[in-house]
Design an enzyme around this catalytic site. Structure first.
Site, PDB file in Angstrom:
ATOM      1  N   ALA A  13     -23.765  37.156 -31.751  1.00  0.00           N
ATOM      2  CA  ALA A  13     -24.499  35.900 -31.535  1.00  0.00           C
ATOM      3  C   ALA A  13     -24.012  35.229 -30.256  1.00  0.00           C
ATOM      4  CB  ALA A  13     -24.320  34.964 -32.725  1.00  0.00           C
ATOM      5  N   TYR A  17     -28.635  32.479 -29.604  1.00  0.00           N
ATOM      6  CA  TYR A  17     -28.556  33.017 -30.961  1.00  0.00           C
ATOM      7  C   TYR A  17     -27.436  32.388 -31.791  1.00  0.00           C
ATOM      8  CZ  TYR A  17     -32.143  36.446 -30.013  1.00  0.00           C
ATOM      9  OH  TYR A  17     -33.354  37.026 -29.709  1.00  0.00           O
ATOM     10  N   ASP A  95     -28.411  41.183 -37.933  1.00  0.00           N
ATOM     11  CA  ASP A  95     -28.900  40.368 -36.824  1.00  0.00           C
ATOM     12  C   ASP A  95     -28.596  38.904 -37.094  1.00  0.00           C
ATOM     13  OD1 ASP A  95     -29.887  42.444 -35.314  1.00  0.00           O
ATOM     14  OD2 ASP A  95     -31.999  42.075 -35.790  1.00  0.00           O
ATOM     15  N   ASP A  97     -30.400  36.336 -36.311  1.00  0.00           N
ATOM     16  CA  ASP A  97     -31.592  35.594 -36.710  1.00  0.00           C
ATOM     17  C   ASP A  97     -32.176  36.132 -38.022  1.00  0.00           C
ATOM     18  OD1 ASP A  97     -32.183  37.916 -35.319  1.00  0.00           O
ATOM     19  OD2 ASP A  97     -34.022  37.127 -34.449  1.00  0.00           O
ATOM     20  N   HIS A 117     -37.934  49.843 -42.222  1.00  0.00           N
ATOM     21  CA  HIS A 117     -38.542  48.798 -41.406  1.00  0.00           C
ATOM     22  C   HIS A 117     -39.680  48.128 -42.174  1.00  0.00           C
ATOM     23  CE1 HIS A 117     -40.536  46.833 -38.035  1.00  0.00           C
ATOM     24  NE2 HIS A 117     -39.482  47.103 -37.290  1.00  0.00           N
ATOM     25  N   THR A 126     -42.251  54.326 -34.435  1.00  0.00           N
ATOM     26  CA  THR A 126     -42.384  54.498 -32.986  1.00  0.00           C
ATOM     27  C   THR A 126     -41.054  54.901 -32.358  1.00  0.00           C
ATOM     28  OG1 THR A 126     -42.010  52.108 -32.758  1.00  0.00           O
ATOM     29  CG2 THR A 126     -44.299  52.875 -32.749  1.00  0.00           C
ATOM     30  N   GLU A 184     -32.215  50.119 -31.594  1.00  0.00           N
ATOM     31  CA  GLU A 184     -32.900  50.619 -32.788  1.00  0.00           C
ATOM     32  C   GLU A 184     -33.351  52.065 -32.596  1.00  0.00           C
ATOM     33  OE1 GLU A 184     -35.540  48.095 -35.604  1.00  0.00           O
ATOM     34  OE2 GLU A 184     -36.927  49.091 -34.228  1.00  0.00           O
TER      35      GLU A 184
END
Length: 223
Positions: A13, A17, A95, A97, A117, A126, A184
């Site tokens: 962070a 963030y 994360d 957030d 996901h 993807t 990712e």
């Protein structure tokens, strides 16, 4: 009596963030592995960050870098600070957030833990398609797509993942390559080569707007 297992909760962070940290930690106090010895490892550039919790907090000074270098640097940052986690039995990254809204318990404890996901569950997703990237996934490889927002595992396995992803990201940088979904993409490549021993449903990275048909436990906030 068996000693409680130690869990390291890792958060990166910096810059804007840092504002998410109070709510994230408040929710983790209430919902994250309540019956375990949890320590928070917060990597931040805010030396005055005030974290209210009864759990042990480690604030680790971390220089902010512009997007997308900050998320891509996480594996290198964690690996270079691995001595900070040496007493932990398990390590989990989240994360900044995100927000806990329900209990996350011992069901997540396993060697290599990935989360489906919320927008791509049950699908290939993807992955990186550039064959020159270390994150490349061939169209002939079977995979399911995992979210980067929450993952972890046993201490040794998580450090191994951090080392591998960090080295692969550095190789890509040397060749002026940035994977399509940054950290990712590299994590998904890693989980193809090293299959998860525990796959969590999208409720552990529940999209605030996507609303997949799973019980929400950890919400990925809209920004």
């Amino acid at each position: 009596m068996k000693e409680k297992q130690k869990i390291g909760f890792l958060v990166l962070a910096t810059n804007k963030y840092t504002r998410f940290i109070p709510d994230l930690i408040k929710g983790a106090d209430e919902f994250f592995l309540r019956d375990y010895e949890v320590e928070y490892f917060i990597f931040t550039d805010d030396k005055s960050l005030d974290v209210e919790t009864q759990r042990k907090v480690h604030l680790i000074n971390t220089e902010h870098k512009p997007w997308p270098y900050m998320p891509m640097a996480q594996y290198g940052i964690f690996h270079s600070n691995k001595q900070s986690f040496e007493d932990m039995d398990y390590l989990y990254y989240c994360d900044a957030d995100m927000r806990f809204c329900d209990h996350v318990g011992p069901e997540i404890l396993s060697d290599r833990v990935a989360t489906q996901h919320p927008g791509l569950y049950g699908r290939r997703g993807t992955p990186e398609t550039n064959p020159n990237s270390t994150a490349y996934v061939s169209m002939f490889e079977n995979m399911q797509y995992f979210a980067g927002g929450f993952n972890g595992g046993s201490h040794d396995e998580y450090i191994k993942m951090c080392k591998t992803c960090y080295e692969n990201i550095e190789k890509d940088f040397e060749n002026d390559i940035t994977a399509v979904w940054h950290d990712e993409s590299h994590m998904n490549r890693y989980f193809i080569d090293n299959p998860p021993t525990k796959i969590l449903d999208p409720g552990y990275c529940y999209g605030e707007s996507l609303r997949p048909p799973f019980k929400p436990r950890l919400i990925a906030l809209d920004k």
